[in-house]
Scaffold this motif. Structure first.
Motif, short mmCIF file in Angstrom:
data_model
loop_
_atom_site.label_atom_id
_atom_site.label_comp_id
_atom_site.label_asym_id
_atom_site.label_seq_id
_atom_site.Cartn_x
_atom_site.Cartn_y
_atom_site.Cartn_z
N THR A 223 -1.50 -0.40 -7.06
CA THR A 223 -2.35 0.62 -6.45
C THR A 223 -3.17 0.04 -5.31
O THR A 223 -3.80 -1.00 -5.46
CB THR A 223 -3.31 1.23 -7.49
N CYS A 239 -4.92 6.72 -1.02
CA CYS A 239 -4.62 6.07 -2.29
C CYS A 239 -3.11 6.07 -2.48
O CYS A 239 -2.48 7.13 -2.47
CB CYS A 239 -5.30 6.79 -3.45
N GLN A 240 -2.55 4.88 -2.60
CA GLN A 240 -1.10 4.74 -2.73
C GLN A 240 -0.76 4.03 -4.04
O GLN A 240 -1.31 2.97 -4.34
CB GLN A 240 -0.54 3.95 -1.54
N ARG A 241 0.15 4.63 -4.80
CA ARG A 241 0.52 4.11 -6.11
C ARG A 241 2.03 3.89 -6.18
O ARG A 241 2.81 4.79 -5.87
CB ARG A 241 0.10 5.09 -7.20
N GLU A 242 2.42 2.69 -6.57
CA GLU A 242 3.83 2.40 -6.81
C GLU A 242 4.10 2.67 -8.29
O GLU A 242 3.88 1.84 -9.16
CB GLU A 242 4.16 0.94 -6.47
N TRP A 243 4.57 3.89 -8.58
CA TRP A 243 4.70 4.31 -9.98
C TRP A 243 6.00 3.83 -10.62
O TRP A 243 6.16 3.89 -11.84
CB TRP A 243 4.58 5.82 -10.10
#
Length: 274
Positions: A223, A239-243
């Motif tokens: 994140t 906000c960037q999330r590598e899910w």
């Protein structure tokens, strides 16, 4: 070449990326399907206001050849063929769009231990000629670029700059807009998780100054949160999330504090890669 200077277009890139990369105030969806055979497929959908656009992009990567073909919702076909190491340290790319018969362009890049040269020429009777060069090393580079329009026999751009890159900071000074503006940028890694950046522009003709400051913080390994503030009163966050591996969801927001009854801009981008 690890010691070669970056192309002129990369001078100040680290600060630009922190302050603007991945900010999106519309809706975007990207699906990438890689292939072990070297042929990859990417589908992109983009909604702005009430208009939806999209394209399908296929890329074939061979040993020394890359073929990139893109088709958009308006039936425009863009093709780019890149040949790597056709000469030592040289890369050439031929691109064109259908049905625009005047869109053909040839780009040639040459990398030396102490120089990086990029050139471009339009493949039509009155081509646009562009040339950029940088000399130095990966730590310190000095360069410039020019663009000449043969149709009007005039220079459309001429810029110069110097960049300094170190493991914990990067600084750049650029003379842009045909010498009418001076832009300075700086990015600093406070620690392995947090970086800050600032960019300031001075226009000689109007004596106006503008600036943008921002930060990037890795909350955890998956994140990243970014913030940005400009002198015009616009505040933005991301906000960037590598899910999942190589699949990202990015939420962006911007608010103009100087506009009465302003509505915040919100954006969502989803990138999937199985």
């Amino acid at each position: 070449m690890g010691s070669s200077p970056a192309p002129f277009s990369d001078i100040g890139k680290k600060a630009r990326d922190l302050l603007s990369k991945d900010y999106n105030f519309d809706h975007k969806f990207t699906l990438t399907l890689p292939s072990a055979t070297g042929l990859g497929l990417t589908a992109t959908g983009f909604k702005k206001d009430q208009i939806f656009n999209g394209d399908i992009n296929s890329v074939y990567k061979g040993e020394n050849t890359i073929v990139d073909v893109k088709v958009d919702t308006y039936s425009n076909v863009s093709t780019k063929v890149t040949l790597i190491d056709i000469l030592p340290s040289t890369k050439a790319a031929l691109s064109f769009r259908i049905p625009d018969h005047k869109s053909g362009k040839l780009d040639v890049q040459y990398l030396h231990h102490h120089a990086a040269i990029d050139s471009s020429i339009g493949l039509n009777p009155t081509p646009l000629l562009e040339l950029s060069a940088a000399i130095g090393s990966k730590d310190l580079s000095l360069g410039g670029e020019v663009g000449f329009d043969t149709a009007s026999s005039s220079f459309i751009k001429y810029n110069a700059g110097i960049g300094l890159n170190r493991p914990d900071f990067s600084a750049a000074l650029l003379l842009t807009d045909k010498g009418q503006a001076l832009k300075a940028s700086y990015v600093h890694a406070v620690n392995p998780f947090t970086s800050v950046a600032a960019e300031m522009t001075h226009r000689f003709s109007t004596y106006e100054n503008s600036f943008t400051i921002g930060s990037s913080h890795a909350v955890d390994p998956f994140t990243v949160v970014k913030t940005r503030l400009s002198d015009g009163g616009k505040v933005a966050m991301l906000c960037q999330r590598e899910w999942r591996p190589k699949s990202l969801v990015t939420f962006s927001a911007e608010y103009d504090t100087k506009t009465t009854n302003a509505t915040p801009k919100l954006g969502l981008a989803v990138a999937l890669k199985p």
